[in-house]
Design a protein around this motif. Structure first.
Motif, PDB file in Angstrom:
ATOM      1  N   HIS A 134       0.820  -1.204   0.000  1.00  0.00           N
ATOM      2  CA  HIS A 134       0.000   0.000   0.000  1.00  0.00           C
ATOM      3  C   HIS A 134       0.856   1.256   0.000  1.00  0.00           C
ATOM      4  O   HIS A 134       0.495   2.251  -0.600  1.00  0.00           O
ATOM      5  CB  HIS A 134      -0.970  -0.023   1.179  1.00  0.00           C
ATOM      6  N   LEU A 135       1.984   1.198   0.685  1.00  0.00           N
ATOM      7  CA  LEU A 135       2.937   2.303   0.634  1.00  0.00           C
ATOM      8  C   LEU A 135       4.292   1.806   1.122  1.00  0.00           C
ATOM      9  O   LEU A 135       4.379   1.070   2.109  1.00  0.00           O
ATOM     10  CB  LEU A 135       2.476   3.488   1.497  1.00  0.00           C
ATOM     11  N   LYS A 136       5.324   2.238   0.410  1.00  0.00           N
ATOM     12  CA  LYS A 136       6.699   1.892   0.757  1.00  0.00           C
ATOM     13  C   LYS A 136       7.478   3.197   0.720  1.00  0.00           C
ATOM     14  O   LYS A 136       7.384   3.939  -0.261  1.00  0.00           O
ATOM     15  CB  LYS A 136       7.230   0.913  -0.291  1.00  0.00           C
ATOM     16  N   TRP A 137       8.203   3.508   1.793  1.00  0.00           N
ATOM     17  CA  TRP A 137       8.923   4.774   1.845  1.00  0.00           C
ATOM     18  C   TRP A 137      10.130   4.655   2.759  1.00  0.00           C
ATOM     19  O   TRP A 137      10.252   3.711   3.531  1.00  0.00           O
ATOM     20  CB  TRP A 137       7.999   5.904   2.296  1.00  0.00           C
ATOM     21  N   GLU A 138      11.035   5.627   2.628  1.00  0.00           N
ATOM     22  CA  GLU A 138      12.227   5.705   3.484  1.00  0.00           C
ATOM     23  C   GLU A 138      12.231   7.043   4.201  1.00  0.00           C
ATOM     24  O   GLU A 138      11.742   8.037   3.674  1.00  0.00           O
ATOM     25  CB  GLU A 138      13.508   5.596   2.649  1.00  0.00           C
ATOM     26  N   TRP A 139      12.800   7.026   5.393  1.00  0.00           N
ATOM     27  CA  TRP A 139      12.954   8.253   6.155  1.00  0.00           C
ATOM     28  C   TRP A 139      14.171   8.098   7.054  1.00  0.00           C
ATOM     29  O   TRP A 139      14.700   6.989   7.214  1.00  0.00           O
ATOM     30  CB  TRP A 139      11.697   8.576   6.947  1.00  0.00           C
ATOM     31  N   CYS A 140      14.660   9.201   7.594  1.00  0.00           N
ATOM     32  CA  CYS A 140      15.880   9.181   8.412  1.00  0.00           C
ATOM     33  C   CYS A 140      15.645   9.884   9.745  1.00  0.00           C
ATOM     34  O   CYS A 140      14.849  10.806   9.836  1.00  0.00           O
ATOM     35  CB  CYS A 140      17.016   9.910   7.701  1.00  0.00           C
ATOM     36  N   PHE A 141      16.346   9.416  10.749  1.00  0.00           N
ATOM     37  CA  PHE A 141      16.368  10.137  12.016  1.00  0.00           C
ATOM     38  C   PHE A 141      17.782  10.123  12.557  1.00  0.00           C
ATOM     39  O   PHE A 141      18.582   9.236  12.239  1.00  0.00           O
ATOM     40  CB  PHE A 141      15.362   9.570  13.031  1.00  0.00           C
TER      41      PHE A 141
END
Length: 148
Positions: A134-141
């Motif tokens: 349904h949704l695939k994403w990348e993020w950083c912290f």
């Protein structure tokens, strides 16, 4: 835009519309990722998180058209390209609804200590029993000694 009927966004063919991911820490404003924005731009942003804090992840989404079974949130956390952690959360089964629905993970704790500080990449996936992505994403912290 919501409409009345069996779906919430008639121009979007997806059954599940993932709108936001929030890092929820008691006593702090939520760190919110707007998943309706350009996901490539989201990848470039880095969010600061204090080491050792207890947190939950909340996912806000719509289900439209038909029941979706076995929703799952899968998260891989990488540091320096090496997988540090993989979490799979069973979200459940949901019927279509005009209202936004939410799922919150159980409480977890950020690592702490000088060696754990640094930048992490997170690969997130919202999927179901039928293996629909349904949704695939990348993020950083960035894990720091304190909030900025």
């Amino acid at each position: 835009m919501l409409t009345y009927g069996s779906f919430s966004e008639p121009d979007d063919p997806n059954r599940v519309l993932v709108k936001r991911l929030a890092l929820v820490v008691e006593g702090r404003p939520d760190v919110v990722l707007d998943l309706t924005e350009d996901l490539n731009e989201l990848k470039k942003k880095t969010f600061v998180v204090k080491e050792g804090v207890q947190y939950r992840i909340r996912i806000d989404f719509y289900v439209q058209r038909e029941i979706v079974t076995g929703l799952k949130y899968i998260q891989k956390v990488l540091r320096h390209g090496i997988q540090h952690e993989k979490l799979t959360h069973m979200v459940g089964s949901y019927a279509p609804k005009l209202d936004m629905q939410s799922y919150s993970t159980p409480v977890d704790e950020m690592p702490s200590g000088m060696l754990t500080r640094g930048t992490y990449t997170v690969k997130s996936l919202f999927t179901d029993d039928d293996k629909n992505e349904h949704l695939k994403w990348e993020w950083c912290f960035e894990l720091k000694k304190d909030w900025e």
